[in-house]
Design a protein around this motif. Structure first.
Motif, PDB file in Angstrom:
ATOM      1  N   ILE A  56       0.884  -1.141   0.158  1.00  0.00           N
ATOM      2  CA  ILE A  56       0.143   0.005   0.053  1.00  0.00           C
ATOM      3  C   ILE A  56       0.989   1.324   0.157  1.00  0.00           C
ATOM      4  CG2 ILE A  56      -1.927  -1.317   1.156  1.00  0.00           C
ATOM      5  CD1 ILE A  56      -0.875   0.355   3.563  1.00  0.00           C
ATOM      6  N   LEU A  57       2.120   1.127   0.303  1.00  0.00           N
ATOM      7  CA  LEU A  57       3.114   2.491   0.164  1.00  0.00           C
ATOM      8  C   LEU A  57       3.359   2.956  -1.582  1.00  0.00           C
ATOM      9  CD1 LEU A  57       5.371   0.966   2.751  1.00  0.00           C
ATOM     10  CD2 LEU A  57       3.584   2.696   3.146  1.00  0.00           C
ATOM     11  N   ILE A  58       2.563   4.099  -1.835  1.00  0.00           N
ATOM     12  CA  ILE A  58       2.658   4.348  -2.996  1.00  0.00           C
ATOM     13  C   ILE A  58       3.388   5.577  -3.379  1.00  0.00           C
ATOM     14  CG2 ILE A  58       0.218   3.436  -3.587  1.00  0.00           C
ATOM     15  CD1 ILE A  58      -0.771   6.023  -2.958  1.00  0.00           C
ATOM     16  N   ALA A  59       4.084   6.182  -2.306  1.00  0.00           N
ATOM     17  CA  ALA A  59       4.848   7.062  -2.527  1.00  0.00           C
ATOM     18  C   ALA A  59       5.376   7.589  -1.164  1.00  0.00           C
ATOM     19  CB  ALA A  59       4.241   8.472  -2.926  1.00  0.00           C
ATOM     20  N   PRO A  60       6.840   8.198  -1.181  1.00  0.00           N
ATOM     21  CA  PRO A  60       7.491   8.570   0.177  1.00  0.00           C
ATOM     22  C   PRO A  60       6.497   8.942   1.187  1.00  0.00           C
ATOM     23  CG  PRO A  60       8.594   9.379  -1.556  1.00  0.00           C
ATOM     24  CD  PRO A  60       7.457   8.716  -2.378  1.00  0.00           C
ATOM     25  N   PRO A  65      -3.902   2.549   1.809  1.00  0.00           N
ATOM     26  CA  PRO A  65      -4.716   1.044   2.273  1.00  0.00           C
ATOM     27  C   PRO A  65      -6.039   0.920   1.632  1.00  0.00           C
ATOM     28  CG  PRO A  65      -4.449   2.755   3.978  1.00  0.00           C
ATOM     29  CD  PRO A  65      -4.159   3.533   2.851  1.00  0.00           C
ATOM     30  N   HIS A  66      -6.364  -0.371   0.872  1.00  0.00           N
ATOM     31  CA  HIS A  66      -7.376  -0.744   0.232  1.00  0.00           C
ATOM     32  C   HIS A  66      -7.413  -2.126   0.249  1.00  0.00           C
ATOM     33  CE1 HIS A  66      -4.005  -0.684  -2.819  1.00  0.00           C
ATOM     34  NE2 HIS A  66      -4.812  -1.554  -3.412  1.00  0.00           N
TER      35      HIS A  66
ATOM     36  N   VAL B   6       1.808  -3.014 -11.947  1.00  0.00           N
ATOM     37  CA  VAL B   6       1.235  -4.217 -10.893  1.00  0.00           C
ATOM     38  C   VAL B   6       1.368  -3.711  -9.596  1.00  0.00           C
ATOM     39  CG1 VAL B   6       2.192  -6.390 -10.096  1.00  0.00           C
ATOM     40  CG2 VAL B   6       2.690  -5.594 -12.535  1.00  0.00           C
ATOM     41  N   CYS B   7       0.022  -4.210  -8.568  1.00  0.00           N
ATOM     42  CA  CYS B   7       0.316  -3.929  -7.272  1.00  0.00           C
ATOM     43  C   CYS B   7      -0.488  -5.079  -6.632  1.00  0.00           C
ATOM     44  CB  CYS B   7      -0.648  -2.601  -6.855  1.00  0.00           C
ATOM     45  SG  CYS B   7      -2.484  -2.691  -7.195  1.00  0.00           S
ATOM     46  N   GLY B   8      -0.749  -4.948  -5.334  1.00  0.00           N
ATOM     47  CA  GLY B   8      -1.169  -6.035  -4.961  1.00  0.00           C
ATOM     48  C   GLY B   8      -2.628  -6.638  -5.195  1.00  0.00           C
ATOM     49  N   MET B   9      -3.301  -5.547  -5.210  1.00  0.00           N
ATOM     50  CA  MET B   9      -4.915  -5.721  -5.479  1.00  0.00           C
ATOM     51  C   MET B   9      -5.210  -5.754  -7.001  1.00  0.00           C
ATOM     52  SD  MET B   9      -6.393  -6.450  -2.602  1.00  0.00           S
ATOM     53  CE  MET B   9      -4.812  -7.348  -2.359  1.00  0.00           C
ATOM     54  N   GLY B  10      -4.606  -4.997  -7.846  1.00  0.00           N
ATOM     55  CA  GLY B  10      -4.704  -4.909  -9.360  1.00  0.00           C
ATOM     56  C   GLY B  10      -5.685  -3.577  -9.726  1.00  0.00           C
TER      57      GLY B  10
END
Lengths: 152, 90
Positions: A56-60, A65-66, B6-10
């Motif tokens: 869930i870490l998308i940037a510094p 969370p999802h 790519v990520c955990g859930m898409g």
């Protein structure tokens, strides 16, 4: 393009030190309260991180969370939470420890319809000035003002 | 070219990354098919380039695709330099 409006009740600020599981539960709380997601949704997010690592870490300093729509989403929504203290995540496979302070909890009903929410989130994250201001916010009120005055 | 995000859930960070990549590719005038997928799907889809986070990058390396970890999924600058790196070594 329709612009997603963040619900004022979905903006939070905390000064307590919390662990990542608590941070995720807190970030989901406004969405649970308004009935957008179930408690199971918050549990699914924690479970997914246990399995997949901190994806869930998308940037510094920023976490998104999802979980999946079928994990308990009733309606689409975003809740944004700023933690004044670093929230530490378990190290990934490279052994690097990660932390975040801005949590954007996302509830999507399907993978297509939430593009306008993601557009909003993308605008926030790409705005380093806004992220820095959020990281330095000293109260819930200030956090709300920063987001409401943001043009993104 | 085919790009996988790519990520955990898409559909969370990978879609965010796809939005950024679509913008960058359009600006550069590069024609590409950009798809957001979850980690499980990514392992079974052929692609020229994979954009993902640090964690998944190390696990997806070793195939045919050029794999690049992106720190800020909304940063056009970072995604552009990853794409430039890929294009320059083709």
């Amino acid at each position: 393009m329709s612009d997603y409006q963040l619900d004022e009740n979905c903006i939070q600020w905390f000064n307590e030190k919390v662990n990542w599981q608590e941070a995720i539960a807190l970030s989901a709380a406004p969405l649970i309260k308004k009935g957008a997601v179930t408690r199971e949704y918050a549990e699914a997010m924690v479970e997914n991180i246990n399995q997949l690592g901190p994806y869930i870490l998308i940037a510094p300093n920023v976490a998104l969370p999802h979980a999946r729509p079928e994990n308990g989403v009733k309606e689409a929504g975003i809740a944004l939470t700023v933690f004044q203290e670093d929230v530490e995540f378990p190290a990934d496979s490279s052994g690097e420890e990660k932390q975040a302070r801005v949590f954007i909890c996302l509830a999507a009903v399907d993978s297509e319809s939430h593009l306008n929410m993601l557009q909003k989130i993308s605008g926030w994250i790409d705005n380093q000035g806004l992220i820095n201001s959020l990281l330095n916010a000293a109260s819930q009120e200030e956090t709300k003002q920063l987001l409401q005055s943001s043009k993104n | 070219m085919k790009v996988l995000c790519v990520c955990g859930m898409g559909f969370g960070s990978s879609l965010l990354l796809k939005m950024t990549a679509d913008k960058v590719l359009k600006n550069k005038g590069v024609k590409a098919d950009v798809e957001a997928v979850d980690f499980g799907t990514a392992q079974s889809v052929q692609a020229d380039m994979i954009l993902t986070n640090n964690e998944f990058a190390s696990q997806l390396q070793g195939g045919k695709a050029f794999v690049k970890a992106i720190m800020n999924m909304a940063s056009e600058q970072e995604v552009e330099s990853a794409i430039d790196e890929f294009l320059s070594q083709k």
